[in-house]
Design an enzyme around this catalytic site. Sequence first.
Site, PDB file in Angstrom:
ATOM      1  CB  CYS A  88       1.982 -18.131 -12.609  1.00  0.00           C
ATOM      2  SG  CYS A  88       0.349 -18.272 -13.338  1.00  0.00           S
ATOM      3  CG  HIS A 207       1.411 -21.814  -9.645  1.00  0.00           C
ATOM      4  ND1 HIS A 207       1.624 -20.835  -8.706  1.00  0.00           N
ATOM      5  CD2 HIS A 207       0.553 -21.288 -10.537  1.00  0.00           C
ATOM      6  CE1 HIS A 207       0.908 -19.763  -9.011  1.00  0.00           C
ATOM      7  NE2 HIS A 207       0.250 -20.009 -10.118  1.00  0.00           N
ATOM      8  CD  GLU A 209       4.423 -22.041  -6.804  1.00  0.00           C
ATOM      9  OE1 GLU A 209       5.042 -22.364  -7.838  1.00  0.00           O
ATOM     10  OE2 GLU A 209       3.399 -21.340  -6.825  1.00  0.00           O
TER      11      GLU A 209
HETATM   12  N1  GLN Z   1      -3.873 -14.405 -13.812  1.00  0.00           N
HETATM   13  C1  GLN Z   1      -2.733 -13.922 -13.090  1.00  0.00           C
HETATM   14  C2  GLN Z   1      -2.215 -12.603 -13.674  1.00  0.00           C
HETATM   15  O1  GLN Z   1      -2.594 -12.201 -14.705  1.00  0.00           O
HETATM   16  C3  GLN Z   1      -1.629 -14.940 -13.066  1.00  0.00           C
HETATM   17  C4  GLN Z   1      -2.113 -16.177 -12.393  1.00  0.00           C
HETATM   18  C5  GLN Z   1      -1.108 -16.866 -11.542  1.00  0.00           C
HETATM   19  O2  GLN Z   1      -0.033 -16.353 -11.223  1.00  0.00           O
HETATM   20  N2  GLN Z   1      -1.467 -18.040 -11.080  1.00  0.00           N
HETATM   21  O3  GLN Z   1      -1.403 -11.976 -13.058  1.00  0.00           O
END
Ligand code: GLN
Length: 231
Positions: A88, A207, A209
């Site tokens: 992410c 994610h 994890e």
């Molecule tokens: N929206 C976050 C970002 O732009 C990423 C979201 C996440 O890691 N769950 O960094």
Amino acid sequence: MLRVGIAMLQGARHEHAEALRGAAAELGFEVETVECRRADHVTPDLDAMILPGGESTTMRIASQYESMLSALFDWMDSHPQKPVLGTCAGAILLASPGADRSPYVGAKIARNAWGRQRQSFEGVVDVVIDTPQADYKRIAPIGPDRFQHQPLEVQSLGADTLATGFPGVFIRAPRFDASSVSCTVSARLGDEVVGVLDGSKMGLTFHPELTLDRRFHRWLLNQAKQQKGAV
Ligand code: GLN
């Protein structure tokens, strides 16, 4: 013994430590996780690295004080074969590291491109690379650390789905531009590219994890082991 760094910048870090312990148990590997909070924690003897999810802007700002982010990128530059799993926000850092660094994965990524927090969702992801097979192993929870942080209890969703789809948890997730991908696709959600693999670097927009399906953590450990054996 494998040593895996976790960039403790911000976000879902402790869950990665727990997932690594589970993956190590499943593979029968001995693994030590190293919480990287300062630049001098990012040492050459680490065999692999995890860049967790969270909020990439916060990570970039928070890391300025300890020069953590540049230490992480320097480590990746010095050890190009060592595997890195960016989830992410971690995938955002791999695809657009900023500060005049070239991207670590060949794919353009757009932040928050599924919408706002309320548009976060779960979906069944197709994993389209080979990951090491192993039976799910239950592990005892770590318990709170010295900062009273305790990994979230993750749902058993995933433990029974090893052979089928991967339970993808998308939290204000970024989105890869599928037409820009110049490396291997590692995960798909329908027509969307939600995971890429570029050499030793894996970027996932979800994610892993937060599930009990640890195949991406097993991938990381297995790569680290192969790499270590090759040195
Ligand atoms: N929206 C976050 C970002 O732009 C990423 C979201 C996440 O890691 N769950 O960094």
